[in-house]
Scaffold this motif. Structure first.
Motif, PDB file in Angstrom:
ATOM      1  N   THR A 120       8.902  -0.014  -6.556  1.00 51.88           N
ATOM      2  CA  THR A 120       8.268  -0.805  -7.606  1.00 51.88           C
ATOM      3  C   THR A 120       7.649   0.114  -8.654  1.00 51.88           C
ATOM      4  OG1 THR A 120       7.778  -2.552  -6.014  1.00 51.88           O
ATOM      5  CG2 THR A 120       6.577  -2.599  -8.095  1.00 51.88           C
ATOM      6  N   ILE A 121       7.912  -0.191  -9.933  1.00 50.50           N
ATOM      7  CA  ILE A 121       7.440   0.645 -11.036  1.00 50.50           C
ATOM      8  C   ILE A 121       6.299  -0.007 -11.805  1.00 50.50           C
ATOM      9  CG2 ILE A 121       8.098   1.752 -13.209  1.00 50.50           C
ATOM     10  CD1 ILE A 121       9.216   3.005 -10.618  1.00 50.50           C
ATOM     11  N   GLY A 122       6.435  -1.281 -12.118  1.00 53.61           N
ATOM     12  CA  GLY A 122       5.415  -1.966 -12.904  1.00 53.61           C
ATOM     13  C   GLY A 122       5.989  -3.170 -13.609  1.00 53.61           C
ATOM     14  N   THR A 123       5.334  -3.578 -14.686  1.00 56.20           N
ATOM     15  CA  THR A 123       5.728  -4.815 -15.361  1.00 56.20           C
ATOM     16  C   THR A 123       5.946  -4.651 -16.861  1.00 56.20           C
ATOM     17  OG1 THR A 123       3.389  -5.422 -15.617  1.00 56.20           O
ATOM     18  CG2 THR A 123       4.537  -6.254 -13.659  1.00 56.20           C
ATOM     19  N   SER A 124       6.023  -3.424 -17.331  1.00 60.11           N
ATOM     20  CA  SER A 124       6.183  -3.225 -18.774  1.00 60.11           C
ATOM     21  C   SER A 124       7.047  -2.004 -19.062  1.00 60.11           C
ATOM     22  CB  SER A 124       4.813  -3.040 -19.437  1.00 60.11           C
ATOM     23  OG  SER A 124       4.236  -1.802 -19.040  1.00 60.11           O
ATOM     24  N   LEU A 125       7.526  -1.940 -20.296  1.00 62.33           N
ATOM     25  CA  LEU A 125       8.285  -0.771 -20.739  1.00 62.33           C
ATOM     26  C   LEU A 125       7.426   0.484 -20.628  1.00 62.33           C
ATOM     27  CD1 LEU A 125      10.725   0.596 -22.058  1.00 62.33           C
ATOM     28  CD2 LEU A 125       9.808  -0.101 -24.289  1.00 62.33           C
ATOM     29  N   GLU A 126       6.145   0.339 -20.878  1.00 62.33           N
ATOM     30  CA  GLU A 126       5.237   1.481 -20.759  1.00 62.33           C
ATOM     31  C   GLU A 126       5.245   2.039 -19.335  1.00 62.33           C
ATOM     32  OE1 GLU A 126       0.982   0.698 -21.018  1.00 62.33           O
ATOM     33  OE2 GLU A 126       0.766   2.495 -22.255  1.00 62.33           O
ATOM     34  N   ASP A 127       5.327   1.155 -18.345  1.00 60.16           N
ATOM     35  CA  ASP A 127       5.385   1.609 -16.953  1.00 60.16           C
ATOM     36  C   ASP A 127       6.670   2.391 -16.686  1.00 60.16           C
ATOM     37  OD1 ASP A 127       2.925   0.461 -16.208  1.00 60.16           O
ATOM     38  OD2 ASP A 127       3.869  -1.488 -15.900  1.00 60.16           O
ATOM     39  N   PRO A 138      17.509  11.567 -10.189  1.00 64.08           N
ATOM     40  CA  PRO A 138      18.626  10.662 -10.492  1.00 64.08           C
ATOM     41  C   PRO A 138      18.355   9.239 -10.002  1.00 64.08           C
ATOM     42  CG  PRO A 138      19.397  12.702  -9.486  1.00 64.08           C
ATOM     43  CD  PRO A 138      17.915  12.680  -9.315  1.00 64.08           C
ATOM     44  N   GLY A 139      18.763   8.285 -10.798  1.00 62.59           N
ATOM     45  CA  GLY A 139      18.578   6.882 -10.449  1.00 62.59           C
ATOM     46  C   GLY A 139      18.560   6.033 -11.698  1.00 62.59           C
ATOM     47  N   HIS A 140      18.188   4.777 -11.563  1.00 67.54           N
ATOM     48  CA  HIS A 140      18.127   3.899 -12.726  1.00 67.54           C
ATOM     49  C   HIS A 140      17.121   2.778 -12.488  1.00 67.54           C
ATOM     50  CE1 HIS A 140      21.093   1.818 -10.134  1.00 67.54           C
ATOM     51  NE2 HIS A 140      20.676   0.707 -10.724  1.00 67.54           N
ATOM     52  N   TYR A 141      16.818   2.053 -13.557  1.00 62.37           N
ATOM     53  CA  TYR A 141      15.827   0.980 -13.497  1.00 62.37           C
ATOM     54  C   TYR A 141      16.502  -0.388 -13.443  1.00 62.37           C
ATOM     55  CZ  TYR A 141      12.623   4.696 -14.780  1.00 62.37           C
ATOM     56  OH  TYR A 141      11.910   5.866 -14.777  1.00 62.37           O
ATOM     57  N   VAL A 142      15.832  -1.313 -12.780  1.00 66.40           N
ATOM     58  CA  VAL A 142      16.277  -2.702 -12.745  1.00 66.40           C
ATOM     59  C   VAL A 142      15.089  -3.601 -13.037  1.00 66.40           C
ATOM     60  CG1 VAL A 142      18.222  -2.398 -11.160  1.00 66.40           C
ATOM     61  CG2 VAL A 142      15.931  -2.794 -10.231  1.00 66.40           C
ATOM     62  N   ARG A 163      20.202  -4.685 -14.910  1.00 61.09           N
ATOM     63  CA  ARG A 163      20.278  -3.233 -14.729  1.00 61.09           C
ATOM     64  C   ARG A 163      20.189  -2.502 -16.062  1.00 61.09           C
ATOM     65  NH1 ARG A 163      25.791  -1.343 -12.324  1.00 61.09           N
ATOM     66  NH2 ARG A 163      26.410  -0.726 -14.422  1.00 61.09           N
ATOM     67  N   CYS A 164      19.381  -1.448 -16.105  1.00 63.44           N
ATOM     68  CA  CYS A 164      19.303  -0.618 -17.299  1.00 63.44           C
ATOM     69  C   CYS A 164      20.508   0.315 -17.332  1.00 63.44           C
ATOM     70  CB  CYS A 164      18.008   0.192 -17.306  1.00 63.44           C
ATOM     71  SG  CYS A 164      17.723   1.065 -18.866  1.00 63.44           S
ATOM     72  N   ASN A 165      21.164   0.379 -18.481  1.00 69.06           N
ATOM     73  CA  ASN A 165      22.400   1.149 -18.604  1.00 69.06           C
ATOM     74  C   ASN A 165      22.204   2.521 -19.232  1.00 69.06           C
ATOM     75  OD1 ASN A 165      23.689  -2.008 -19.426  1.00 69.06           O
ATOM     76  ND2 ASN A 165      24.109  -0.959 -17.503  1.00 69.06           N
ATOM     77  N   VAL A 166      20.952   2.882 -19.468  1.00 69.03           N
ATOM     78  CA  VAL A 166      20.655   4.201 -20.023  1.00 69.03           C
ATOM     79  C   VAL A 166      19.555   4.847 -19.191  1.00 69.03           C
ATOM     80  CG1 VAL A 166      21.389   3.667 -22.370  1.00 69.03           C
ATOM     81  CG2 VAL A 166      19.044   3.161 -21.673  1.00 69.03           C
ATOM     82  N   ALA A 167      19.546   6.166 -19.170  1.00 68.87           N
ATOM     83  CA  ALA A 167      18.591   6.894 -18.333  1.00 68.87           C
ATOM     84  C   ALA A 167      17.468   7.540 -19.130  1.00 68.87           C
ATOM     85  CB  ALA A 167      19.327   7.963 -17.525  1.00 68.87           C
ATOM     86  N   VAL A 168      17.449   7.292 -20.440  1.00 69.65           N
ATOM     87  CA  VAL A 168      16.427   7.906 -21.291  1.00 69.65           C
ATOM     88  C   VAL A 168      15.807   6.854 -22.200  1.00 69.65           C
ATOM     89  CG1 VAL A 168      17.511  10.183 -21.257  1.00 69.65           C
ATOM     90  CG2 VAL A 168      18.170   8.530 -23.011  1.00 69.65           C
ATOM     91  N   SER A 169      14.619   7.165 -22.697  1.00 69.87           N
ATOM     92  CA  SER A 169      13.916   6.286 -23.626  1.00 69.87           C
ATOM     93  C   SER A 169      14.775   6.055 -24.870  1.00 69.87           C
ATOM     94  CB  SER A 169      12.583   6.931 -24.013  1.00 69.87           C
ATOM     95  OG  SER A 169      11.852   6.104 -24.865  1.00 69.87           O
ATOM     96  N   PRO A 170      14.779   4.840 -25.434  1.00 68.73           N
ATOM     97  CA  PRO A 170      13.823   3.747 -25.226  1.00 68.73           C
ATOM     98  C   PRO A 170      14.249   2.703 -24.190  1.00 68.73           C
ATOM     99  CG  PRO A 170      15.113   3.279 -27.174  1.00 68.73           C
ATOM    100  CD  PRO A 170      15.590   4.611 -26.656  1.00 68.73           C
ATOM    101  N   PHE A 171      15.226   2.993 -23.345  1.00 67.49           N
ATOM    102  CA  PHE A 171      15.625   2.084 -22.266  1.00 67.49           C
ATOM    103  C   PHE A 171      15.920   0.675 -22.799  1.00 67.49           C
ATOM    104  CE2 PHE A 171      12.703   5.274 -20.486  1.00 67.49           C
ATOM    105  CZ  PHE A 171      13.553   5.895 -19.581  1.00 67.49           C
ATOM    106  N   ASN A 172      16.713   0.616 -23.848  1.00 66.19           N
ATOM    107  CA  ASN A 172      16.929  -0.655 -24.551  1.00 66.19           C
ATOM    108  C   ASN A 172      18.347  -1.201 -24.418  1.00 66.19           C
ATOM    109  OD1 ASN A 172      18.219   1.258 -26.073  1.00 66.19           O
ATOM    110  ND2 ASN A 172      17.285   0.685 -28.028  1.00 66.19           N
TER     111      ASN A 172
END
Length: 234
Positions: A120-127, A138-142, A163-172
């Motif tokens: 678990t990471i959090g509830t916002s892009l900032e997290d 290595p890994g990715h965000y969901v 699923r997030c398809n990028v591994a770097v900011s801005p994760f958009n």
């Protein structure tokens, strides 16, 4: 409930993905079963395939197993979110003997996912940005969305992952697979998914028990991290 559609959970009348112990005589017999203590024999329609890229690339993700010419109906949002094609309509925590309770909450789904190895990471892009800054490897965000039960209309609740398809900011850049549907990088309203927390997750999952449309909302719940190794689902 007979005609309802689910994104994550298994429909009780699903003839492909019921446990061997409870499946009816008219169920589809899979090539193999995976036995999990405390759960039973789980139908699996092809060996598990692990994705090597998180990019939005449906023809090549997990060797194309999410596509209709292979095993699209046997993989849900959790399989796509984790980038692991189990070909068993995987459920959070099931590989580790955990079953989601009736009327489950977001916390219940997170518990199962954490048993599988997600964090678990959090509830916002900032997290997400903070987590990425510490160098998690290595890994990715969901993103996890939860649709709460509506017993008056026969809706038992459901969950959905993106699923997030990028591994770097801005994760958009994000994508998702709605149940046994095709993979897409649009939300339920046809908009590109910039962030799960701001996307439209309203969907008609009916008809309900009265034969009417059943429009439900999957509310954003949290972000989780999927390590490239150590995640085990079925």
């Amino acid at each position: 409930m007979e005609h309802l559609k689910f994104s994550g959970r298994i429909h009780p009348n699903d003839k492909r993905h019921q446990l061997k112990e409870v499946a009816g005589t008219d169920h589809v017999i899979p090539p193999t079963y995976v036995y999990v203590p405390g759960i039973g024999n789980i139908p699996q329609f092809a060996p598990t395939v692990y994705g090597t890229s998180i990019a939005y690339d449906p023809p090549n993700n997990c060797q194309g197993y999410f596509m209709s010419y292979k095993f699209q109906p046997n993989n849900n949002c959790y399989a796509y979110g984790t980038n692991i094609c189990t070909n068993s309509f995987p459920q959070p925590g099931r590989k580790h003997g955990y079953s989601l309770p009736s009327g489950f909450t977001g916390a219940d789904v997170v518990k199962g996912a954490e048993l599988d190895g997600l964090q678990t990471i959090g509830t916002s892009l900032e997290d997400i940005e903070k987590h990425a800054a510490i160098g998690a490897g290595p890994g990715h965000y969901v993103g996890l969305m939860i649709s709460t039960p509506d017993t008056a209309n026969g809706w038992p609740g459901d969950y959905h992952w993106a699923r997030c398809n990028v591994a770097v900011s801005p994760f958009n850049s994000w994508s998702q697979k709605d149940g046994n549907d095709q993979v897409t990088n649009f939300d339920f309203a046809g908009n590109p998914i910039v962030l799960p927390e701001t996307a439209n997750w309203t969907v008609n999952q009916g008809p309900d028990s009265k034969g009417d449309d059943l429009v439900v909302i999957y509310d954003f719940y949290c972000y989780m991290w999927v390590p490239a190794t150590g995640v085990d689902i079925i």
